[in-house]
Write a protein that holds these residues in place. Structure first.
Motif, PDB file in Angstrom:
ATOM      1  N   GLN A  14       0.829  -1.209   0.000  1.00 34.86           N
ATOM      2  CA  GLN A  14       0.000   0.000   0.000  1.00 34.86           C
ATOM      3  C   GLN A  14       0.865   1.262   0.000  1.00 34.86           C
ATOM      4  OE1 GLN A  14      -3.166  -0.099  -0.824  1.00 34.86           O
ATOM      5  NE2 GLN A  14      -2.827  -2.300  -0.881  1.00 34.86           N
ATOM      6  N   ASP A  15       1.996   1.246   0.707  1.00 33.35           N
ATOM      7  CA  ASP A  15       2.928   2.378   0.685  1.00 33.35           C
ATOM      8  C   ASP A  15       3.507   2.586  -0.707  1.00 33.35           C
ATOM      9  OD1 ASP A  15       2.570   3.073   3.323  1.00 33.35           O
ATOM     10  OD2 ASP A  15       4.469   2.195   4.029  1.00 33.35           O
ATOM     11  N   PHE A  16       3.883   1.520  -1.363  1.00 34.46           N
ATOM     12  CA  PHE A  16       4.397   1.605  -2.735  1.00 34.46           C
ATOM     13  C   PHE A  16       3.368   2.295  -3.633  1.00 34.46           C
ATOM     14  CE2 PHE A  16       8.226  -0.793  -4.221  1.00 34.46           C
ATOM     15  CZ  PHE A  16       8.774  -1.067  -2.989  1.00 34.46           C
ATOM     16  N   ILE A  17       2.109   1.884  -3.516  1.00 33.97           N
ATOM     17  CA  ILE A  17       1.044   2.431  -4.364  1.00 33.97           C
ATOM     18  C   ILE A  17       0.807   3.900  -4.031  1.00 33.97           C
ATOM     19  CG2 ILE A  17      -1.431   2.294  -4.887  1.00 33.97           C
ATOM     20  CD1 ILE A  17      -1.118  -0.787  -4.370  1.00 33.97           C
ATOM     21  N   LYS A  18       0.682   4.221  -2.741  1.00 32.90           N
ATOM     22  CA  LYS A  18       0.422   5.590  -2.299  1.00 32.90           C
ATOM     23  C   LYS A  18       1.509   6.550  -2.750  1.00 32.90           C
ATOM     24  CE  LYS A  18      -1.700   5.048   1.815  1.00 32.90           C
ATOM     25  NZ  LYS A  18      -1.751   5.037   3.260  1.00 32.90           N
ATOM     26  N   GLN A  19       2.760   6.117  -2.648  1.00 34.21           N
ATOM     27  CA  GLN A  19       3.894   6.970  -2.978  1.00 34.21           C
ATOM     28  C   GLN A  19       4.235   6.956  -4.465  1.00 34.21           C
ATOM     29  OE1 GLN A  19       7.133   5.935  -0.353  1.00 34.21           O
ATOM     30  NE2 GLN A  19       5.784   5.900   1.425  1.00 34.21           N
ATOM     31  N   GLY A  20       3.496   6.169  -5.255  1.00 34.77           N
ATOM     32  CA  GLY A  20       3.748   6.114  -6.694  1.00 34.77           C
ATOM     33  C   GLY A  20       5.074   5.453  -7.041  1.00 34.77           C
ATOM     34  N   LYS A  21       5.558   4.574  -6.176  1.00 33.98           N
ATOM     35  CA  LYS A  21       6.835   3.890  -6.430  1.00 33.98           C
ATOM     36  C   LYS A  21       6.673   2.859  -7.542  1.00 33.98           C
ATOM     37  CE  LYS A  21       8.811   4.100  -1.775  1.00 33.98           C
ATOM     38  NZ  LYS A  21       9.275   3.252  -0.653  1.00 33.98           N
ATOM     39  N   ASP A  22       7.788   2.464  -8.094  1.00 36.70           N
ATOM     40  CA  ASP A  22       7.830   1.448  -9.141  1.00 36.70           C
ATOM     41  C   ASP A  22       7.521   0.088  -8.519  1.00 36.70           C
ATOM     42  OD1 ASP A  22       8.498  -0.395 -11.123  1.00 36.70           O
ATOM     43  OD2 ASP A  22      10.212   0.780 -11.818  1.00 36.70           O
ATOM     44  N   LEU A  23       6.324  -0.436  -8.778  1.00 36.00           N
ATOM     45  CA  LEU A  23       5.892  -1.705  -8.187  1.00 36.00           C
ATOM     46  C   LEU A  23       6.695  -2.894  -8.690  1.00 36.00           C
ATOM     47  CD1 LEU A  23       2.048  -1.165  -8.151  1.00 36.00           C
ATOM     48  CD2 LEU A  23       3.521  -1.400  -6.170  1.00 36.00           C
ATOM     49  N   ARG A  24       7.433  -2.699  -9.776  1.00 37.76           N
ATOM     50  CA  ARG A  24       8.272  -3.791 -10.275  1.00 37.76           C
ATOM     51  C   ARG A  24       9.394  -4.110  -9.301  1.00 37.76           C
ATOM     52  NH1 ARG A  24       8.795  -0.838 -16.006  1.00 37.76           N
ATOM     53  NH2 ARG A  24       9.338   0.741 -14.476  1.00 37.76           N
ATOM     54  N   THR A  25       9.666  -3.193  -8.372  1.00 36.38           N
ATOM     55  CA  THR A  25      10.717  -3.421  -7.386  1.00 36.38           C
ATOM     56  C   THR A  25      10.170  -3.992  -6.083  1.00 36.38           C
ATOM     57  OG1 THR A  25      10.585  -1.171  -6.488  1.00 36.38           O
ATOM     58  CG2 THR A  25      12.103  -1.545  -8.343  1.00 36.38           C
ATOM     59  N   PHE A  26       8.843  -4.104  -5.962  1.00 39.59           N
ATOM     60  CA  PHE A  26       8.238  -4.686  -4.769  1.00 39.59           C
ATOM     61  C   PHE A  26       8.523  -6.189  -4.749  1.00 39.59           C
ATOM     62  CE2 PHE A  26       4.609  -6.825  -2.724  1.00 39.59           C
ATOM     63  CZ  PHE A  26       4.687  -6.271  -1.464  1.00 39.59           C
ATOM     64  N   ASN A  27       9.089  -6.660  -3.656  1.00 36.62           N
ATOM     65  CA  ASN A  27       9.383  -8.089  -3.499  1.00 36.62           C
ATOM     66  C   ASN A  27      10.185  -8.631  -4.687  1.00 36.62           C
ATOM     67  OD1 ASN A  27       9.154 -10.323  -1.745  1.00 36.62           O
ATOM     68  ND2 ASN A  27       7.603 -11.227  -3.060  1.00 36.62           N
ATOM     69  N   SER A  28      11.218  -7.915  -5.049  1.00 34.23           N
ATOM     70  CA  SER A  28      11.992  -8.283  -6.243  1.00 34.23           C
ATOM     71  C   SER A  28      12.489  -9.724  -6.161  1.00 34.23           C
ATOM     72  CB  SER A  28      13.173  -7.331  -6.433  1.00 34.23           C
ATOM     73  OG  SER A  28      14.022  -7.378  -5.318  1.00 34.23           O
ATOM     74  N   GLY A  29      12.562 -10.342  -7.303  1.00 32.28           N
ATOM     75  CA  GLY A  29      12.954 -11.736  -7.392  1.00 32.28           C
ATOM     76  C   GLY A  29      11.762 -12.663  -7.469  1.00 32.28           C
ATOM     77  N   LYS A  30      10.610 -12.158  -7.071  1.00 33.16           N
ATOM     78  CA  LYS A  30       9.391 -12.962  -7.133  1.00 33.16           C
ATOM     79  C   LYS A  30       8.301 -12.208  -7.879  1.00 33.16           C
ATOM     80  CE  LYS A  30      10.324 -15.768  -3.090  1.00 33.16           C
ATOM     81  NZ  LYS A  30      11.652 -15.320  -2.765  1.00 33.16           N
ATOM     82  N   ASN A  31       8.707 -11.434  -8.860  1.00 34.55           N
ATOM     83  CA  ASN A  31       7.727 -10.758  -9.705  1.00 34.55           C
ATOM     84  C   ASN A  31       8.045 -11.043 -11.164  1.00 34.55           C
ATOM     85  OD1 ASN A  31       9.908  -8.984 -10.106  1.00 34.55           O
ATOM     86  ND2 ASN A  31       9.071  -7.442  -8.754  1.00 34.55           N
ATOM     87  N   PHE A  32       6.992 -11.191 -11.945  1.00 29.11           N
ATOM     88  CA  PHE A  32       7.142 -11.655 -13.315  1.00 29.11           C
ATOM     89  C   PHE A  32       6.349 -10.782 -14.272  1.00 29.11           C
ATOM     90  CE2 PHE A  32       7.730 -15.181 -10.442  1.00 29.11           C
ATOM     91  CZ  PHE A  32       8.880 -15.778 -10.912  1.00 29.11           C
ATOM     92  N   LYS A  33       7.016 -10.361 -15.320  1.00 32.59           N
ATOM     93  CA  LYS A  33       6.416  -9.528 -16.362  1.00 32.59           C
ATOM     94  C   LYS A  33       5.685 -10.421 -17.355  1.00 32.59           C
ATOM     95  CE  LYS A  33       7.876  -6.296 -19.932  1.00 32.59           C
ATOM     96  NZ  LYS A  33       9.008  -5.589 -20.507  1.00 32.59           N
TER      97      LYS A  33
END
Length: 136
Positions: free
Chosen positions: A110-129
């Motif tokens: 929720q902090d990532f979303i609120k702050q407009g951060k790059d969600l691709r960096t959330f929990n890196s290593g376990k995210n897939f494009k």
């Protein structure tokens, strides 16, 4: 992935249900994002669309618990979502993020979303494009 063709499903590559890559995603229309995965230790996951800057392009990117045990023969699905009203025309990409430890993850997402951060960096290593779609 070819829309509605379950015979060819690459694992860990999310897609919009019933759409082909580069299809137009229309504003105000509900859709789901799906992914086939062989990951077996998924406590919660996020399936959504990101814009070119890694910000959420679809509504309500939330951590969801699988309803049943994860099977490589059945896709994980998002809830019914739409494009966010502030998404600019351009490309959006389907993303799959999973977590194995939820301690603080809901709050961090929720902090990532609120702050407009790059969600691709959330929990890196376990995210897939996944597949890319067009917003007009």
């Amino acid at each position: 992935m070819v829309a509605n063709d379950k015979t060819q499903h690459p694992y860990d590559k999310p897609y919009v249900t019933g759409k082909n890559p580069r299809d137009v995603i229309e504003r105000g229309v509900e859709f789901t994002v799906e992914v086939f995965t062989k990951q077996i230790q998924i406590y919660k996951y996020v399936l959504c669309l990101f814009d070119e800057n890694g910000r959420a392009a679809s509504t309500d990117p939330i951590l969801t618990a699988p309803e049943t045990a994860v099977s490589p023969d059945e896709p994980l699905k998002s809830k019914s979502i739409q494009l966010r009203s502030d998404v600019k025309p351009g490309e959006v990409t389907a993303y799959f993020i999973f977590i194995q430890n939820t301690k603080g993850a809901e709050h961090e997402l929720q902090d990532f979303i609120k702050q407009g951060k790059d969600l691709r960096t959330f929990n890196s290593g376990k995210n897939f494009k996944g597949d890319v779609y067009i917003v007009e």
